[in-house]
Scaffold this active site. Structure first.
Site, mmCIF file in Angstrom:
data_model
loop_
_atom_site.group_PDB
_atom_site.id
_atom_site.type_symbol
_atom_site.label_atom_id
_atom_site.label_comp_id
_atom_site.label_asym_id
_atom_site.label_seq_id
_atom_site.Cartn_x
_atom_site.Cartn_y
_atom_site.Cartn_z
ATOM 1 N N HIS A 133 34.301 45.177 45.632
ATOM 2 C CA HIS A 133 32.956 44.634 45.491
ATOM 3 C C HIS A 133 32.385 44.295 46.862
ATOM 4 O O HIS A 133 33.136 44.090 47.816
ATOM 5 C CB HIS A 133 32.962 43.313 44.695
ATOM 6 C CG HIS A 133 33.650 43.353 43.384
ATOM 7 N ND1 HIS A 133 32.980 43.426 42.193
ATOM 8 C CD2 HIS A 133 34.976 43.298 43.058
ATOM 9 C CE1 HIS A 133 33.838 43.407 41.193
ATOM 10 N NE2 HIS A 133 35.066 43.337 41.697
ATOM 11 N N THR A 179 29.689 41.110 48.157
ATOM 12 C CA THR A 179 29.191 39.862 47.585
ATOM 13 C C THR A 179 27.681 39.828 47.487
ATOM 14 O O THR A 179 27.125 39.112 46.656
ATOM 15 C CB THR A 179 29.644 38.663 48.432
ATOM 16 O OG1 THR A 179 29.084 38.771 49.750
ATOM 17 C CG2 THR A 179 31.161 38.605 48.528
ATOM 18 N N GLU A 208 36.459 40.957 46.842
ATOM 19 C CA GLU A 208 35.070 40.794 47.278
ATOM 20 C C GLU A 208 35.026 40.835 48.803
ATOM 21 O O GLU A 208 35.794 40.130 49.474
ATOM 22 C CB GLU A 208 34.501 39.471 46.791
ATOM 23 C CG GLU A 208 34.321 39.362 45.286
ATOM 24 C CD GLU A 208 33.002 39.953 44.816
ATOM 25 O OE1 GLU A 208 32.258 40.493 45.664
ATOM 26 O OE2 GLU A 208 32.731 39.899 43.601
ATOM 27 N N HIS A 211 32.806 48.432 41.849
ATOM 28 C CA HIS A 211 32.158 47.776 40.717
ATOM 29 C C HIS A 211 31.140 48.707 40.067
ATOM 30 O O HIS A 211 30.973 48.726 38.848
ATOM 31 C CB HIS A 211 31.488 46.480 41.195
ATOM 32 C CG HIS A 211 31.246 45.493 40.106
ATOM 33 N ND1 HIS A 211 30.692 44.246 40.327
ATOM 34 C CD2 HIS A 211 31.478 45.550 38.766
ATOM 35 C CE1 HIS A 211 30.596 43.596 39.186
ATOM 36 N NE2 HIS A 211 31.071 44.361 38.222
ATOM 37 N N ASP A 252 27.505 47.844 43.855
ATOM 38 C CA ASP A 252 28.477 47.522 44.894
ATOM 39 C C ASP A 252 29.780 48.290 44.666
ATOM 40 O O ASP A 252 30.106 48.632 43.535
ATOM 41 C CB ASP A 252 28.736 46.004 44.937
ATOM 42 C CG ASP A 252 29.271 45.435 43.634
ATOM 43 O OD1 ASP A 252 28.657 45.692 42.582
ATOM 44 O OD2 ASP A 252 30.291 44.728 43.663
#
Length: 813
Positions: free
Chosen positions: A22, A24, A94, A163, A173
């Site tokens: 991912h 953020t 992340e 993601h 992302d």
């Protein structure tokens, strides 16, 4: 508990099946607040960014937020490789990265009512700017990922995903800047082999897999996608997600040969069984495409008359049987005889018996009719096919054009003098072709193809205009591409003009769209605005309707664009109608509009200079008449993103066509010259065919060439000469049966079956200086009659009428 004894089973697997990456989208402090505070989302790991002002430490390090054996809330509603609820069996990482994305709300809240409810354009994907990831972040990510994979051996390379891969309709992302290939080189995740990619790319350059097959392939790789064969929103989002991962230089959400090649190369490497199954389907699609292409040729290779003699008798008498009629011109035409078993026959043309030799049964027997034919209808009769019980097939092609300029050269001196006087006064250039009774009797060029350079200065040497120069046909695309394509599809039974658009394009619904018929678009009775400048952020409906991407423009056209009047209340000329009709042709045929028209209209007719996006083909700019001097700027008075400022040659001028539809649209984009347009015009005069090519029948033509609403001068696509309102184009001499079209760039075509006449007038009247005033822009050539069509066309009519009258008077004397 002391009473539990361990007995290890060999039947088990690891809980973790996926590693999900991912970004953020916010800074470190906001990431921590979102990922750590109770009541929000979480992830197993967080990797910060060194140059983030909110990051409090000197060196970046990895933060573990959730134990790998516990469930972190990072994936949401998701799916991958047959599993849903990816949180249950994945580890999430992340990485702090902050793309800039346009707010997904219209600037004007009053526009909320016209927002698309289905398949709406996703601005956050179209307008995001993705920054690079920091080198230290990537180094830490690689180290962490290797450790995770070592602890969780059930994570296959194809299960290291983003993601956006597991939730393509919701997330974008970690974005197209994420270093997937670098991770692959470190042993993390999947990537295709270049050799396999190239192999499939070369194959797909010839025949692209169907959308349904690519949907199956993406599903086989792991995506949640059904093979619908439709470019629905889920498919668009999934293609974009795949491209961000594996084709990051081309994130469009569109299917192309590179994307398709990457999907197949990945399957070949990681899922060979699925690959073999899908590749067999592709091979069958290639075979089907080849068969369909042959059928296209066979379907178009039809003569105006093709009949087997003797005919079956049934209840008809000999006075009815074995007879027919055909159109021809005096002293021209041929007849083709084919047989397997006949030796001879008596064939009569206009009551005169042909001198036929014994038939050669191994080939097509061609017989000239030049001594028997007359202008107009001719009769055919067949008798005494021998031996008894045998038969012959007779074919007579449609008339083709002859070139006969010399006898008519003096006839148009007043036309030549008029145009040359206007050239001397500043008009840039023109070409004319006159088709009369099956002959090109005038083919002349005037003036210059290009006079100005990119700075608006006169060239030291003007580029002379020739009859070979090609022109931007602009709105004539509506008739010579879109209308002809739809006439073909109507003739083939693939389109019913009285069916709703939604019957063919299911997502075209809501706000009354279900009521719009194909006929309403063709006759400009849909209720759409006269134009919408998709290519400009400050367009009529605001930034939400700004698009310089064909896929997005198409979605807006099909699902979002509002109406401005009641359906059928008025016939209001609108480019939108033909933009939609172009999409309709593409949806029904499964081909791009330019490819379909090339394969089924232009190529069968032998046209070499009629196409879209010619500079991407074999042509160079100097083969085209120039249009505007300063591109689309009107001399720096207009500005929008990517505006062109150079002299346009071989690039479609129309902004919606060029920017918003990538050069191919149902309303504009076609280029051609007088020679090719003469053939297309003769095809129309012939009733839908030319030579051994038949595009449609006369009944289909008649349907398109009669008034289609309240206005007597609007047919289905074509402008009609039914009232005085059209004299600007047709003038006072045209018959009530004449039809044609004009364009903003300065091109006009008039076809008149009563006179057996076609006039093609192509000018580059927009290649002139522009003056801006408070209300609009005025071109220096606006006052010249050559660019206003009617005067030139009337002079040509007048010359021919007087020529025929004088011949008749001489015959009487």
């Amino acid at each position: 508990m002391s009473d539990i004894e361990s007995m290890a089973s060999e039947n088990y697997s690891y809980r973790v099946k996926s590693l999900v990456m991912h970004f953020t989208a916010v800074n470190y402090q906001e990431s921590v607040a979102a990922l750590v505070a109770e009541g929000s989302v979480s992830s197993h790991y967080l990797i910060p960014k060194a140059d983030d002002p909110s990051y409090p430490y000197k060196d970046i390090k990895v933060f573990q937020l959730v134990d790998e054996n516990k469930r972190a809330w990072h994936a949401g509603i998701s799916y991958w490789q047959g599993r849903s609820g990816i949180n249950d069996h994945s580890i999430g990482i992340e990485v702090v990265n902050m793309p800039f994305c346009q707010e997904d709300n219209p600037a004007d809240a009053s526009l909320a009512a016209i927002m698309p409810q289905i398949m709406g354009a996703e601005k956050n994907r179209d307008l995001c700017v993705y920054p690079e990831f920091e080198e230290k972040q990537i180094q830490l990510l690689i180290k962490l990922s290797k450790q995770i994979l070592a602890r969780n051996p059930d994570i296959e390379p194809t299960a290291v995903v983003g993601h956006s891969d597991i939730a393509p309709s919701r997330k974008n992302d970690p974005g197209p800047k994420f270093p997937w290939y670098r991770l692959y080189k470190e042993g993390i995740g999947a990537w295709y082999d270049n050799e396999n990619l190239t192999h499939h790319w070369l194959a797909f350059n010839q025949t692209l897999p169907s959308l349904a097959l690519i949907q199956k392939a993406l599903s086989a790789y792991g995506y949640d996608l059904a093979a619908t064969g439709r470019m629905d929103q889920q498919t668009i989002d999934t293609l974009a997600a795949f491209q961000m991962h594996f084709v990051p230089w081309k994130v469009t959400g569109e299917l192309d040969n590179q994307t398709a090649a990457a999907v197949f190369a990945l399957l070949e490497k990681y899922f060979p069984t699925s690959y073999q199954q899908l590749h067999k389907i592709y091979q069958s699609e290639v075979l089907t495409a080849q068969i369909n292409q042959r059928q296209v040729v066979e379907n178009t290779q039809q003569s105006q008359l093709s009949k087997v003699f003797p005919e079956l008798q049934y209840k008809t008498t000999d006075k009815i049987r074995n007879r027919d009629k055909f159109a021809a011109y005096e002293g021209r035409g041929e007849l083709i005889i084919e047989t397997d078993n006949a030796v001879s026959a008596d064939v009569y043309i206009n009551g005169q018996k042909l001198n036929l030799a014994t038939f050669d049964q191994s080939k097509r027997n061609r017989v000239s009719l030049h001594k028997r034919t007359v202008n107009g209808l001719n009769s055919l009769r067949v008798e005494n096919v021998l031996p008894q019980g045998s038969n012959i097939k007779i074919s007579i092609p449609y008339p083709t054009l002859a070139y006969d300029v010399a006898p008519y050269k003096s006839l148009f001196r007043s036309v030549d003098r008029f145009i040359r006087d206007e050239i001397d006064a500043g008009f840039p250039g023109a070409t004319i072709a006159v088709v009369y009774k099956g002959k090109i009797i005038k083919r002349t060029s005037y003036g210059y193809a290009k006079k100005y350079d990119n700075k608006g200065e006169l060239l030291a040497h003007f580029e002379p205009m020739t009859s070979e120069h090609m022109f931007d046909l602009a709105s004539n695309t509506k008739v010579f591409t879109t209308s002809l394509a739809i006439m073909q599809l109507v003739n083939a039974g693939k389109i019913d003009i009285f069916r709703p658009i939604q019957y063919y394009i299911p997502e075209y619904r809501g706000d009354g769209r279900e009521m719009i018929l194909v006929k309403d678009l063709l006759s400009h009775g849909s209720g759409y605005s006269d134009e919408l400048n998709f290519y400009r952020p400050d367009n009529k409906y605001g930034d939400y309707f700004y698009s310089q991407n064909k896929l997005k423009t198409s979605r807006l056209l099909l699902t979002a664009l509002p109406f401005e009047s009641v359906i059928g209340a008025t016939q209001r000329y609108s480019e939108t109608n033909f933009m939609l009709l172009g999409l309709l042709v593409e949806r029904i045929t499964g081909m791009q509009l330019d490819q379909f028209s090339q394969d089924t209209i232009y190529a069968p007719l032998g046209l070499k200079n009629t196409l879209f996006n010619p500079l991407k083909a074999r042509f160079t700019a100097d083969q085209f008449a120039a249009t505007e001097i300063f591109g689309n700027t009107r001399g720096s008075n207009i500005d929008f993103p990517n505006v062109r400022e150079h002299v346009l040659q071989g690039e479609v001028h129309d902004e919606n066509a060029f920017y918003s539809m990538q050069g191919v649209s149902g309303h504009a984009g076609l280029f051609s010259n007088t020679d090719d347009l003469a053939i297309l015009s003769q095809m129309m005069l012939n009733g839908g065919g030319y030579g051994d090519v038949k595009l449609f029948n006369q009944a289909t033509m008649a349907r398109f060439l009669r008034p289609a609403g309240q206005s007597n001068n609007i047919g289905l696509g074509w402008q009609l000469a039914n009232d005085k309102a059209q004299q600007t184009l047709f003038g006072p001499y045209a018959s009530a049966s004449a039809y044609g079209h004009t364009s903003w760039t300065g091109t006009a075509v008039v076809i008149d079956p009563v006179y057996d006449l076609a006039i093609i007038l192509l000018t580059n009247k927009r290649h002139s200086k522009v003056t801006a005033n408070e209300d609009n822009f005025e071109f220096a050539t606006d006052t010249f009659e050559t660019g206003n069509y009617g005067s030139i066309i009337s002079m040509i009519y007048e010359a021919l009428i007087e020529f025929e009258a004088q011949n008749q008077l001489q015959d009487k004397n």
